[in-house]
Enzyme design. Structure first.
Site, short mmCIF file in Angstrom:
data_model
loop_
_atom_site.label_atom_id
_atom_site.label_comp_id
_atom_site.label_asym_id
_atom_site.label_seq_id
_atom_site.Cartn_x
_atom_site.Cartn_y
_atom_site.Cartn_z
N ASP A 29 2.22 1.74 2.89
CA ASP A 29 1.70 1.00 1.73
C ASP A 29 0.27 1.43 1.41
OD1 ASP A 29 4.09 -0.30 1.54
OD2 ASP A 29 3.35 -2.25 2.22
N VAL A 31 -1.03 4.37 1.90
CA VAL A 31 -0.95 5.69 1.26
C VAL A 31 -0.53 5.53 -0.20
CG1 VAL A 31 0.29 7.89 1.25
CG2 VAL A 31 -0.49 6.90 3.41
N THR A 32 0.42 4.63 -0.47
CA THR A 32 0.86 4.38 -1.84
C THR A 32 -0.30 3.90 -2.70
OG1 THR A 32 3.06 3.77 -1.04
CG2 THR A 32 2.48 3.10 -3.28
N ASP A 69 4.39 8.72 1.44
CA ASP A 69 4.60 7.33 1.87
C ASP A 69 6.06 7.06 2.23
OD1 ASP A 69 5.61 7.45 -0.70
OD2 ASP A 69 4.30 5.90 -1.53
N GLY A 70 6.98 7.59 1.43
CA GLY A 70 8.40 7.41 1.76
C GLY A 70 8.79 8.12 3.04
N ARG A 74 10.33 6.38 6.46
CA ARG A 74 11.57 6.81 7.11
C ARG A 74 11.32 7.20 8.57
NH1 ARG A 74 12.29 8.87 1.93
NH2 ARG A 74 11.35 10.87 2.49
N SER A 80 11.73 -0.51 3.40
CA SER A 80 11.98 -1.89 2.99
C SER A 80 12.10 -1.99 1.49
CB SER A 80 10.85 -2.80 3.47
OG SER A 80 9.64 -2.46 2.82
N ASP A 87 6.24 1.11 -4.54
CA ASP A 87 6.18 2.51 -4.91
C ASP A 87 6.59 2.71 -6.36
OD1 ASP A 87 5.85 5.34 -4.06
OD2 ASP A 87 7.97 5.45 -4.55
N ASP A 91 4.13 3.81 -9.48
CA ASP A 91 4.46 5.05 -10.21
C ASP A 91 4.25 4.84 -11.71
OD1 ASP A 91 5.09 6.49 -7.98
OD2 ASP A 91 7.27 6.35 -8.23
#
Length: 223
Positions: A29, A31-32, A69-70, A74, A80, A87, A91
Site C-alpha cells: 500500500d 508503494v501504491t 505493489d501487486g 503476491r 486483498s 490500486d 490509477d
C-alpha cells in the site's frame, strides 16, 4: 494487448526489487501511495511548464510502482480486495493528473484551446472506459472485451510522445508535433473502446435477461 504482454515482462524484471522492498519492511500500500504521488507531482509540476521530457522521466519511474505493489502483495501472500480497490482507484487519479497536466499546458503557455479540449476528452473518456467495465462486472456481467485502447495503450502512446516532444527543448527540431498527434490518437481510440464496451455490456445484459426469463419459465413449468 500491451497490458497483457508488457505487464508480464516488467513483472519478471521487477520481482527482485519487489522482494527487496518486502525485506526492508515496505508495504504494498505504501508503494501504491508513493507511486501515485510521484506520478501526480511529475504531471502537474512539469507538464504545465512544457517540460515534457523530464516530466515523462519522473512519471515513468513512478508508474512502475503499479507493477511493483501487486508483485509485492503476491510474494507476501497478502493480496486483498482492499489492495485491489486502492490500486484501481489511485490509477484513475494518476491518469487524471497526466491528461490534466497536458490540458493545463494547452490552456496556458501552450495556447491551444482545441488541444486543451482534446486532452480533457482523453481524461474523461479514460475514466469512463474504466467505469464501464467496473460497472458491468458489478452487475454480474463478464464484459468480455478489452477494446482498442486500454490504460496501458493510453499511457504508452501519450507518455512516449510527450517524452520525445520534450526533446525540442534540447534542440531537436519538429518533434513537438508528436504530442498533439498522440492525444488525437488516444482520444479516437478511447472513443472506439468506449463504444466497444457499451455494445458488449448491452449484448451481455440482453443475454443474461433472456437466460433469467427462460430459467423462470422453466422453474414455473417444473412446479
Amino acid at each position: 494487448m500491451l497490458n497483457k504482454y508488457a505487464r508480464a515482462f516488467f513483472t519478471r524484471v521487477l520481482t527482485p526489487f519487489a522482494a527487496l522492498l518486502l525485506r526492508l519492511g515496505v508495504s504494498p500500500d505504501a508503494v501504491t501511495l508513493i507511486g501515485t504521488a510521484g506520478v501526480v507531482a511529475g504531471a502537474l509540476v512539469f507538464f504545465p511548464m512544457g517540460e515534457f521530457f523530464w516530466g515523462t522521466v519522473v512519471i515513468t519511474i513512478f508508474v512502475l510502482s503499479d507493477l511493483v505493489d501487486g508483485n509485492m502483495a503476491r510474494q507476501a501472500g497478502i493480496s486483498s480486495r482492499w489492495g485491489a480497490f486502492l490500486d484501481s482507484t489511485l490509477d484513475r487519479v494518476a491518469d487524471g493528473a497526466i491528461f490534466g497536466g497536458f490540458a493545463l499546458w494547452y490552456a496556458g503557455r501552450g495556447d491551444d484551446d482545441v488541444m486543451c479540449a482534446v486532452a480533457i476528452f482523453c481524461l474523461a473518456s479514460g475514466q469512463v472506459v474504466s467505469y464501464t467495465k467496473a460497472r458491468g462486472e458489478s452487475i454480474g456481467l463478464p464484459v468480455a472485451v478489452n477494446g482498442l485502447v486500454e490504460r496501458a495503450e493510453r499511457l504508452v502512446i501519450s507518455l512516449v510522445a510527450a517524452g520525445v516532444a520534450g526533446l525540442h527543448t534540447f534542440g531537436v527540431p519538429g518533434v513537438q508535433v508528436l504530442l498533439p498527434i498522440a492525444l488525437w490518437i488516444v482520444a479516437a481510440g478511447s472513443l472506439v473502446t468506449l463504444v466497444q464496451r457499451v455494445v458488449t455490456v448491452r449484448r451481455e445484459s440482453a443475454e443474461a435477461d433472456a437466460a433469467d426469463a427462460a430459467a423462470g419459465r422453466g422453474s414455473g413449468a417444473a412446479r
